[in-house]
Design an enzyme around this catalytic site. Structure first.
Site, PDB file in Angstrom:
ATOM      1  N   SER A 199      -8.961  35.271  14.814  1.00 56.50           N
ATOM      2  CA  SER A 199      -7.347  36.563  15.026  1.00 56.50           C
ATOM      3  C   SER A 199      -6.583  35.720  13.961  1.00 56.50           C
ATOM      4  O   SER A 199      -6.106  36.687  13.018  1.00 56.50           O
ATOM      5  CB  SER A 199      -6.848  36.763  16.212  1.00 56.50           C
ATOM      6  OG  SER A 199      -6.202  36.205  16.723  1.00 56.50           O
ATOM      7  N   LYS A 222       1.765  38.901  21.090  1.00 58.87           N
ATOM      8  CA  LYS A 222       1.489  39.032  19.878  1.00 58.87           C
ATOM      9  C   LYS A 222       2.771  39.491  19.955  1.00 58.87           C
ATOM     10  O   LYS A 222       3.588  38.168  18.683  1.00 58.87           O
ATOM     11  CB  LYS A 222       0.723  39.057  19.200  1.00 58.87           C
ATOM     12  CG  LYS A 222      -1.143  38.162  19.611  1.00 58.87           C
ATOM     13  CD  LYS A 222      -1.977  38.421  18.328  1.00 58.87           C
ATOM     14  CE  LYS A 222      -2.999  37.322  18.707  1.00 58.87           C
ATOM     15  NZ  LYS A 222      -4.002  37.789  17.624  1.00 58.87           N
TER      16      LYS A 222
END
Ligand code: ADP
Length: 804
Positions: A683, A726
């Site tokens: 990611s 996140k």
């Protein structure tokens, strides 16, 4: 120098007996039995002639008819002194060894063996200091041998002392000690008397050592046996005395008690029958034996299980909702889902199909929610920690024949609960491991399967136990590592990280009152101001849950308790200004991100089991030879992702104002700080590509932008996981813009409202959009090599980031 005088090599033709495991020496008499037909015929032939016979050891004891190659070359010419018939076809022979002799060749093999042998006579060994020293050493060693090995008659030692010749001494001792025939043969074959003695010394030294160890072991074993006997008698006496005094049950009484208890339990017929049989077996065993104790222990455990004991479970949804609300702040969705499950349990008690699995980072209240559920329903609560369980038998027990065997964790938990309908929390189910000792996950499947668990079989208990009334709940940090078949049976409820505000509320409403009570402090004695709580959250903890926060509050309470003990009227107020006196210097900085726009430094976003984190990624491009350096404890997937990012940038080099041969002329170093923390996953792809572009084109990256997304070689941005965590990390760090993959837009619904209010999200499809958003200025297409002269003038950062 040799002492061998081969006496005229006198050659004889003699009948031969091959000896099994026996070596005869010159000048020594020996008696042995003979059974083989060839040997008996050889004796007859010798008796008819001069009673002389050649005795030689055979190499292989199993060989019934040894030929020349199976006989050692050196043997002994012996004189037959006596022959008796000791059985129908066996003779007993008394012989006296005379000379060493070597076989020259067989002259006949049938009906008995006959051979030409050459006598090797050794003259008396001349007396030298060396031979004298060797003889004394041998005698001393032999004396030691006799002391250790009690089976040699002591008068032999007299003969040993009398021996004046090295060779003869060696022969005499060798024939009287217990040795392997091969070793004895070696001594016989050695013609040099001095060497023969030296060899014997080596053997004796080794033998003495072995005997010493053997004696030690024997002494220890004897001591242990005496101790065991002593204990046995003492125990029996004690038991008899206790019985006489009426203090103890006799074994028979004990068995009767067990039997009564079994009958009281009203077990299924087969189980009852088996336990009654065990009771009967127990009655027949000596009460002090090991088996008696094993069986008694087993019966005690079996009878202690709550076969038919249930607690009064009342599912009252209103009351349950109240308990959950009272004990936990927020977690609305989680509470809702739990109430739904409880409603199903109420309507269809037999439908235990889906097991609730609470998934979330540590400290977000999974365990305490489970405890609240037990309280709300009114059942017992037991927690089983599965972290690191590798062995199937930890779940289903060991058979009771194993030494130290016990029931598995499930049955132990039921026993601990004391009811057959407790709430069992299987904690950290994602941390199960499997190895050669079996797969605990498949054992758990049986436990959790409502079709099978009404007759759960524990190896130790050896009887089916009904687990169908147990309310199972599981927890995990990461549902992706739960074995798939288990996950299949679970209803996953996610608990995510708390925001700063939520942590604050939890601290004020729950943690502080809880800790005050735990430490016996009254609310008026300790006051923690709101600003102090905010400060603890931001400067002393960095976590997804509230464990660290609770620990810090407990630390303050402890110190306050000390003050109160000294002065019961003391009142303490914890403020932001005096917090350091209680908790020490601040542990974490407020802002983890750079305050300036920089070249080659980008804010990535990572997702770990403890929640989301800002992941700064640094890239440096230097003149070199096209080397790529990746540092910061990166996992393989992340390394591959870095390479993909470089290739992706390379395909766009011209458009991005980057020299197309940078991959040959520049070295690129990608570093992700905090090397001690392992990092992996794809990611960070777009973050790395942005940082690489920035370093190669010498363009700055906005410091208030963070990003997450996987990258393909074509520059497409692929979706990622853990968006909620996140973005929470970005929010904590004060980031205002977050670039996310367009495919993740649907996940924004999950993101907390506070986060959404303070962050602007930028969904993107391609890398070019990312660069547009993140770089302070888009690099202009050009072909020259980036260098100091090519560097762009620093543009003024544009605070507003354009929407895609
Ligand atoms: P986990 O099992 O998820 O690791 P715990 O259940 O052990 O976390 O929670 C740690 C501590 O935080 C417990 O004392 C728990 O009561 C408290 N806690 C966590 N979340 C909440 C909440 N929402 N409301 C009140 N207390 C909470």
């Amino acid at each position: 120098m040799t002492n061998i005088i081969e006496n005229n090599h006198e050659s004889l033709n003699l009948p031969v007996i091959a000896l099994r495991g026996l070596v005869v020496f010159p000048n020594l008499s020996i008696q042995f039995d003979v059974g083989r037909k060839k040997s008996i015929l050889a004796i007859s032939a010798a008796m008819e002639h001069n009673q002389k016979i050649f005795l030689v050891a055979q190499k292989d004891l199993a060989d019934n008819d040894p030929d020349r190659s199976q006989m050692y070359p050196m043997g002994v010419v012996a004189q037959i002194k006596q022959v008796f018939r000791h059985s129908e076809d066996g003779l007993r022979l008394l012989v006296e060894g005379q000379h060493r002799a070597k076989i020259q060749g067989l002259t006949q093999e049938s009906p008995f063996i006959e051979a030409d042998v050459v006598i090797h006579e050794t003259a008396a060994c001349p007396k030298t200091p060396k031979s004298e020293a060797l003889m004394r050493r041998t005698q001393a060693l032999f004396e030691e041998y006799i002391q250790n090995y009690k089976q040699v008659p002591p008068d032999i030692i007299l003969n040993v002392v009398k021996q004046k010749d090295c060779g003869r001494l060696a022969d005499f001792i060798t024939s009287h000690i217990t040795l392997d025939y091969e070793e004895k043969q070696e001594i016989l074959s050695e013609l040099d008397p001095v060497k023969r003695l030296e060899n014997l010394i080596d053997i004796l030294e080794e033998e003495n050592q072995i005997l010493e160890i053997e004696n030690e072991i024997a002494a220890k074993a004897k001591e242990q046996m005496e101790q065991n006997h002593r204990e046995y008698y003492l125990r029996e006496q004690m038991r008899a005395i206790s019985y006489e005094l009426g203090e103890d049950e006799s074994p028979q009484d004990e068995c009767d008690t067990f039997r009564e208890k079994v009958m009281e339990l009203a077990l299924p017929e087969k189980s009852e029958e088996k336990l009654l049989k065990d009771c009967a077996r127990l009655a027949k065993m000596p009460s002090s034996s090991h088996e008696y104790n094993v069986l008694r222990n087993y019966l005690e455990i079996c009878l202690d299980l709550p076969w038919n004991v249930s607690s009064d479970e009342v599912i009252d949804l209103e009351k349950a909702a109240k308990v959950l609300d009272k004990e936990h702040y927020g977690l609305e969705k989680v509470k809702e889902r739990i109430l739904e499950s409880l409603a199903v349990r109420k309507l269809a008690p037999k439908n235990n199909g889906q097991i609730i699995c609470l998934v979330g980072p540590p400290g977000v209240g999974k365990t305490s929610v489970a405890r609240s559920i037990a309280k709300a329903v009114g059942c017992e609560y037991v927690r089983i920690s599965l972290g690191g369980v590798k062995d199937e038998s930890e779940i289903v027990g060991h058979r009771k024949t194993y030494v130290g065997s016990m029931p598995g964790r499930i049955i132990s938990a039921v026993r601990q609960a004391g009811t057959n309908n407790p709430l069992i929390l299987l904690d950290e189910i994602d941390k199960l491991c499997s190895d050669f000792r079996g797969d605990p996950a498949s054992a758990l499947l049986e436990v959790l399967d409502s079709e099978q668990n009404s007759s759960f079989y524990d190896h130790y208990i050896d009887l089916p136990f009904d687990l169908s009334k147990v309310l199972f709940l599981t927890t995990a940090n990461d549902h992706t590592t739960i074995p798939a078949p288990l996950l299949d049976r679970m209803d996953v409820i996610t608990l995510s990280s708390y925001t700063h505000e939520e942590k604050f509320q939890i601290a004020v409403k729950h943690l502080i009152p809880k800790q005050l009570k735990k430490h016996g402090i009254l609310a008026k004695q300790l006051k923690i101001t709101q600003s102090a709580v905010h400060e603890i959250i931001s400067s002393y903890t960095k976590e997804a849950g509230v464990r660290g926060l609770e620990r810090n509050i407990a630390k303050i309470c402890r110190q306050c308790a000390k003050v109160i003990v000294d002065d019961p009227n003391a009142k303490t107020t914890i403020k932001k200004s005096n917090l350091e006196d209680y908790l020490g210097p601040k542990k974490f900085r407020h802002d983890e991100i750079s305050k300036r726009d920089e070249i080659g430094l980008v804010n990535g976003l990572a997702w770990t089991s403890v929640g989301g984190e800002i992941l700064p990624i640094e890239v440096a491009a230097m003149t070199g030879t096209g080397k790529l350096e990746l540092t910061g404890n990166l996992g393989n997937v992340m390394k591959e992702s870095a390479k993909a990012a470089i290739s992706c940038v390379r395909t766009r080099a011209e458009n991005l104002g980057i020299s197309t041969d940078f991959y040959q002329k520049m070295d690129i170093h990608i570093h992700v700080p905090e090397g001690a923390v392992p990092k992996d996953g794809p990611s960070a792809g777009i973050a790395m590509a942005t940082s690489i572009t920035s370093a190669l084109s010498q363009t700055k990256i906005r410091h208030d932008v963070a990003m997450t997304g996987e990258i393909t070689l074509q520059g497409r941005v692929l979706p990622i996981g853990g968006l909620k965590e996140k973005t929470m990390a970005a929010y904590r760090a004060g980031i205002k813009n977050v670039i996310i993959p367009a495919d993740n837009v649907s996940d924004l619904a999950e993101v907390d409202q506070v986060v959404k209010e303070s962050i602007e999200f930028h969904p993107v499809h391609r890398l070019d959009e990312v660069l547009n958003l993140a770089l302070t200025e888009m690099p202009k297409p050009k072909k020259s090599q980036p260098g100091a002269d090519d560097r762009k003038p620093d543009p003024l950062p544009d605070p507003a980031v354009s929407q895609p």
